[in-house]
Scaffold this motif. Structure first.
Motif, short mmCIF file in Angstrom:
data_model
loop_
_atom_site.label_atom_id
_atom_site.label_comp_id
_atom_site.label_asym_id
_atom_site.label_seq_id
_atom_site.Cartn_x
_atom_site.Cartn_y
_atom_site.Cartn_z
N LYS A 52 24.58 -50.24 12.81
CA LYS A 52 25.28 -49.37 11.88
C LYS A 52 25.82 -50.09 10.65
O LYS A 52 26.07 -49.44 9.62
CB LYS A 52 26.40 -48.61 12.58
CG LYS A 52 27.51 -49.43 13.16
CD LYS A 52 28.50 -48.50 13.86
CE LYS A 52 29.61 -49.27 14.55
NZ LYS A 52 30.52 -48.34 15.28
N ALA A 53 25.96 -51.41 10.72
CA ALA A 53 26.38 -52.15 9.52
C ALA A 53 25.31 -52.09 8.45
O ALA A 53 25.61 -51.95 7.25
CB ALA A 53 26.70 -53.60 9.89
N ARG A 54 24.05 -52.18 8.87
CA ARG A 54 22.93 -52.13 7.92
C ARG A 54 22.44 -50.71 7.69
O ARG A 54 22.02 -50.37 6.58
CB ARG A 54 21.76 -52.97 8.43
CG ARG A 54 21.96 -54.47 8.38
CD ARG A 54 20.67 -55.20 8.74
NE ARG A 54 20.19 -54.85 10.08
CZ ARG A 54 18.91 -54.86 10.44
NH1 ARG A 54 17.97 -55.16 9.55
NH2 ARG A 54 18.56 -54.55 11.66
N PHE A 55 22.47 -49.89 8.74
CA PHE A 55 21.94 -48.53 8.65
C PHE A 55 22.96 -47.53 9.20
O PHE A 55 22.78 -46.98 10.29
CB PHE A 55 20.63 -48.42 9.43
CG PHE A 55 19.56 -49.37 8.99
CD1 PHE A 55 18.84 -49.13 7.82
CD2 PHE A 55 19.27 -50.51 9.73
CE1 PHE A 55 17.85 -50.02 7.40
CE2 PHE A 55 18.28 -51.40 9.32
CZ PHE A 55 17.58 -51.15 8.15
N PRO A 56 24.04 -47.30 8.45
CA PRO A 56 25.05 -46.36 8.94
C PRO A 56 24.50 -44.93 8.96
O PRO A 56 23.71 -44.55 8.10
CB PRO A 56 26.19 -46.51 7.91
CG PRO A 56 25.50 -46.99 6.67
CD PRO A 56 24.39 -47.87 7.14
N LEU A 57 24.91 -44.17 9.96
CA LEU A 57 24.47 -42.79 10.09
C LEU A 57 25.63 -41.84 9.81
O LEU A 57 26.77 -42.13 10.14
CB LEU A 57 23.95 -42.53 11.50
CG LEU A 57 22.70 -43.30 11.95
CD1 LEU A 57 22.44 -43.06 13.42
CD2 LEU A 57 21.50 -42.91 11.11
N LEU A 232 14.50 -60.21 10.94
CA LEU A 232 15.78 -60.19 11.65
C LEU A 232 16.88 -60.93 10.91
O LEU A 232 17.92 -61.24 11.49
CB LEU A 232 15.60 -60.78 13.05
CG LEU A 232 14.63 -60.00 13.95
CD1 LEU A 232 14.29 -60.79 15.19
CD2 LEU A 232 15.23 -58.66 14.33
N GLY A 233 16.67 -61.22 9.64
CA GLY A 233 17.69 -61.92 8.87
C GLY A 233 17.59 -63.42 9.04
O GLY A 233 16.78 -63.94 9.82
#
Length: 302
Positions: A52-57, A232-233
Motif C-alpha cells: 500500500k505504500a507504493r500502490f495505495p487503494l 523489487l527495488g
C-alpha cells in the motif's frame, strides 16, 4: 456486472465476489467484456496491504492487472478497435466482468492465440521485457544474469535478452535446473548452490526478480560500470557498490511490445506456463494457491 471487490486489507477471504456498477468508456477508452484475468504477486501484495505504500487503494476497490477479452464498446475518438475485437491489456481493476481500458494500452490478440491464455501475458511479458530493455539496457555480446528465470517475468526477460544478442545466465534454484534447461539461456546457474555462486565470474548486468539475500550477493558480481536492474527495488547494501548502476523497474503498458511478445508465444519461442484456470468467483482460493508458490500462472475466468 459482477466483480471481485476488496473492502479491507487482509487475507484471501477479503476478496468478495459481488455486484458492482458497470464502468463506462469515456473519450479515448474501450469497454472490454473480460474473458479472463490472471493472478500476479502484486495482486496479493495489494490485497494484503503489503504494497500500500507504493500502490495505495481507495477501498472498496477492484484489483488485478491482466485482462483478455472482447471489445464491447469504443469511446469517442477511438480508432483501431471495434466491437467484437479480441484484445488484451496491462490495466487496472481487472478482476471484473467489464473493464475500461485506455485505447493506447490495448493490444489485439494475435489470430490463433487462445483468448483465455492471452490473459497470462500482459504483466509478466511486459515486466520481463522492460527489465531488460529499460533496466539493464543489455547489448549484443554482453552477459546478463536473470534471477527467477523459470517464473513468467524471468522467462520473458531471458527471451528478450536472447533476442538482443546477449549471453544469458538463467539463475534458478537447484530444484528448477531441469525446468530451466528449456528456456534457451546459454547457462543455467543454481543460485542456492554456494559452490556454483563462488565460481560465477563478473557479469555486465543482473536482471533481478527475486530480491532478498540472493540479490545482495549478486550485486557484488556486477562489473564496475555495470547494471543491477530489479523489479523489487534496490537490494540491501546497494550503497556499498557505488560503481554499479541500480535500475528499479516497474512495468508500464506498451501495446506494441505486448502484441509482439504474444506473437512470440504463438510461435512457440516464449512459453508462460499456466497452472490452472478457475472461476473469477473463486479469486480468494486462487490467491491462497498462488501465495504457496509454483511455476504456472492461475487464470481467473470471467
Amino acid at each position: 456486472m459482477n466483480a471481485v471487490v476488496l473492502h479491507e486489507y487482509g487475507g484471501p477471504d477479503k476478496l468478495k465476489y459481488e455486484s458492482y456498477p458497470d464502468p463506462v468508456a469515456g473519450k479515448g477508452e474501450v469497454l472490454v467484456r473480460v474473458a479472463a484475468s490472471s493472478v500476479n504477486p502484486i495482486d496479493y501484495k495489494m490485497r494484503s496491504g503489503e504494497a500500500k505504500a507504493r500502490f495505495p487503494l481507495v477501498l472498496p476497490a477492484i484489483i488485478g492487472r491482466d485482462i483478455s477479452g472482447i471489445v464491447r464498446e469504443v469511446g469517442e475518438g477511438v480508432t483501431g478497435f471495434a466491437p467484437g475485437d479480441r484484445v488484451m491489456a496491462l490495466t487496472v481493476k481487472a478482476y471484473a466482468e467489464l473493464v475500461v481500458v485506455k485505447a493506447t494500452d490495448l493490444a489485439h490478440v494475435p489470430e490463433h492465440l487462445d483468448l483465455i491464455e492471452a490473459a497470462a501475458l500482459p504483466l509478466v511479458a511486459l515486466t520481463g521485457e522492460q527489465l531488460i530493455t529499460r533496466g539493464t539496457k543489455i547489448q549484443s555480446g554482453q552477459t546478463v544474469l536473470v534471477t527467477g528465470a523459470v517464473g513468467g517475468v524471468g522467462r520473458s526477460a531471458v527471451w528478450t535478452a536472447k533476442k538482443a544478442g546477449a549471453i544469458v545466465i538463467a539463475g534458478v534454484r537447484k530444484s528448477q535446473v531441469k525446468d530451466a534447461a528449456t528456456l534457451g539461456a546459454d547457462t543455467v546457474l543454481p543460485l542456492d548452490d554456494a559452490t556454483a555462486m563462488e565460481k560465477l565470474g563478473f557479469v555486465d548486468a543482473v536482471a533481478d526478480t527475486v530480491g532478498g539475500e540472493t540479490a545482495a550477493k549478486l550485486l557484488g558480481k556486477v562489473k564496475q560500470g555495470g547494471v543491477f536492474a530489479s523489479v523489487l527495488g534496490p537490494p540491501s547494501y546497494a550503497n556499498m557498490h557505488p560503481t554499479v548502476r541500480i535500475e528499479p523497474v516497474q512495468a508500464v503498458p506498451d501495446s506494441k511490445t505486448l502484441h509482439t511478445m504474444a506473437k512470440d508465444v504463438l510461435a512457440g519461442k516464449l512459453k508462460i506456463p499456466i497452472d490452472r484456470m478457475v472461476s473469477l468467483s473463486e479469486a480468494g482460493k486462487a490467491h491462497a494457491a498462488a501465495e504457496k508458490g509454483g511455476i504456472g500462472k492461475i487464470l481467473l475466468l470471467a
